[in-house]
Design an enzyme around this catalytic site. Structure first.
Site, mmCIF file in Angstrom:
data_model
loop_
_atom_site.group_PDB
_atom_site.id
_atom_site.type_symbol
_atom_site.label_atom_id
_atom_site.label_comp_id
_atom_site.label_asym_id
_atom_site.label_seq_id
_atom_site.Cartn_x
_atom_site.Cartn_y
_atom_site.Cartn_z
ATOM 1 N N GLY A 1 -4.437 1.303 8.233
ATOM 2 C CA GLY A 1 -5.410 0.581 9.062
ATOM 3 C C GLY A 1 -5.119 -0.908 9.111
ATOM 4 C CB ILE B 1 -2.571 8.088 9.616
ATOM 5 C CG1 ILE B 1 -3.083 7.751 8.196
ATOM 6 C CG2 ILE B 1 -3.048 9.462 10.059
ATOM 7 C CD1 ILE B 1 -4.605 7.674 8.099
ATOM 8 C CG ASP C 1 -1.947 1.136 1.174
ATOM 9 O OD1 ASP C 1 -1.773 2.071 0.368
ATOM 10 O OD2 ASP C 1 -2.911 1.080 1.943
ATOM 11 C CG HIS D 1 -0.495 5.230 4.873
ATOM 12 N ND1 HIS D 1 -1.351 5.365 5.943
ATOM 13 C CD2 HIS D 1 -1.240 4.709 3.862
ATOM 14 C CE1 HIS D 1 -2.557 4.929 5.598
ATOM 15 N NE2 HIS D 1 -2.511 4.529 4.342
#
Length: 291
Positions: free
Chosen positions: A215, A212, A192, A197
Site C-alpha cells: 500500500g 499484491i 517491508d 508481497h
C-alpha cells in the site's frame, strides 16, 4: 482484544536508521522511477549525479518494525490488521543520505463497536541524528478488524475528522503510471519484507490470486505523480501528502492519477487501476511549497 491503556502508552523508543544514496535510489526504483532512462527528470531520482530524494521515503525510514505482532500483551489481532490511511508532513527536506532517529507512538484508538473493529493512529517523527532537527512526521492509520468493542471495558478516543472528498468536476491532470511486474519484489527491499508481497502461496492463503503491491508503494507513486504534475518536477516542493488506501493493487497493472489544483499550494487527488476501474487511493490531499 486490544488493551487500550497498554497500547495507548506504547512508545517505540529511538530507532536509528542510517541510509545511503543507494537506498534512496532503490526506493525510487521500487516506485517505477527510471522506466524511461532518457527522461532527465526521472534520472535525477535514480542516478547519484545531482540525486534528489522523494519525500515519501520518510514513510519507510526508522520504522519500529512489527511491534504490533511482537507485543502480544497489547492484545492486537495482527492477522486482521489493514493499513487504511497514510499521512506525511515534511518540516525540512530530507537529505539524500544520512542518519535519522525515528520515534513512534500511538495517538488515537477509536472503537467502532463490537464486531465493527477499531481504528488506530500511529505517529512517527523523524529527526536528524546529529542536529536533532525535526525533518518529517508521518501518520499511519490502521483498521483493526478484530478489535472492536474494547471500550466496553475501558478507554476509547474520539474519531479524527474525515478527509474531504475529491471534487466531482473533471480532474485538472490525469497521469497514467504502469506498474512493473516485479515492482513489489523491488519495493520490499526498502524495508517491508511481508511475504504477502512476494510469495504466491502466502497471497493465496490471504485470499488474493497473486502477491499484491505494498500500500505504501501505491501511496508513494501518488506522491511521485503530485511532484510530476504540480511541483515542476521538484520533489522538495511537496510538503504534505495524505490519502486513504481503499483497495489492493497488483504488480503489472496501470495506475491512473486524477489531480485537482484546489488553490495555490493545495492539491486533491485519487488513484484508480485502469484495467479494473477500481479506486485504490481516495480522499487524497497534498500541500506544496509556494513557487
Amino acid at each position: 482484544m486490544i488493551d487500550y491503556d497498554k497500547t495507548k502508552a506504547w512508545r517505540s523508543g529511538e530507532v536509528r536508521h542510517t541510509y545511503t544514496t543507494r537506498d534512496t535510489i532503490l526506493y525510487a526504483l521500487g516506485l517505477g522511477v527510471g522506466s524511461d532512462p532518457m527522461d532527465e527528470q526521472q534520472l535525477r531520482l535514480v542516478y547519484e549525479k545531482d540525486l534528489a530524494i522523494l519525500p515519501t521515503m520518510a514513510a519507510v525510514l526508522a520504522s519500529p518494525g512489527s511491534w504490533m505482532r511482537d507485543r502480544t500483551e497489547l492484545g492486537i489481532d495482527f492477522l486482521k490488521l489493514v493499513h487504511g490511511e497514510q499521512g506525511l508532513v515534511i518540516h525540512q527536506p530530507l537529505p539524500v543520505a544520512g542518519s535519522l532517529v525515528g520515534e513512534s507512538r500511538v495517538t488515537h484508538i477509536v472503537d467502532k463497536g463490537e464486531g465493527k473493529g477499531a481504528v488506530m493512529h500511529v505517529e512517527k517523527t523523524l529527526k536528524d541524528a546529529q542536529s536533532g532537527a525535526l525533518l518529517a512526521t508521518t501518520e499511519q492509520v490502521l483498521f483493526l478488524r478484530g478489535d472492536g468493542g474494547f471500550s466496553q471495558r475501558r478507554g476509547g478516543d474520539a474519531p479524527a475528522p474525515a478527509s474531504p472528498a475529491v471534487p466531482e468536476s473533471a480532474p485538472d491532470v490525469v497521469l497514467e503510471m504502469p506498474i512493473r511486474p516485479e515492482a513489489a519484489l523491488i519495493y520490499r527491499l526498502s524495508g517491508d519484507l511481508n511475504p504477502l508481497h512476494a510469495d504466491p502461496a502466502v497471497a493465496g492463503k490471504a485470499g488474493f490470486p497473486r502477491p499484491i503491491l505494498h500500500g505504501l508503494a501505491t501511496w508513494g507513486m501518488a506522491g511521485r505523480a503530485v511532484v510530476q504534475a504540480f511541483c515542476g518536477q521538484q520533489p522538495s516542493h511537496l510538503r504534505a501528502l495524505r490519502a486513504r488506501l481503499t483497495s489492493p493493487v497488483y504488480p503489472g497493472e496501470t495506475l491512473v492519477f486524477d489531480g485537482w489544483l484546489r488553490e495555490p499550494g493545495e492539491v486533491a487527488f485519487r488513484v484508480r487501476v485502469k484495467e479494473r476501474d477500481v479506486v485504490v487511493l481516495n480522499n487524497g490531499q497534498a500541500k506544496l511549497v509556494a513557487e
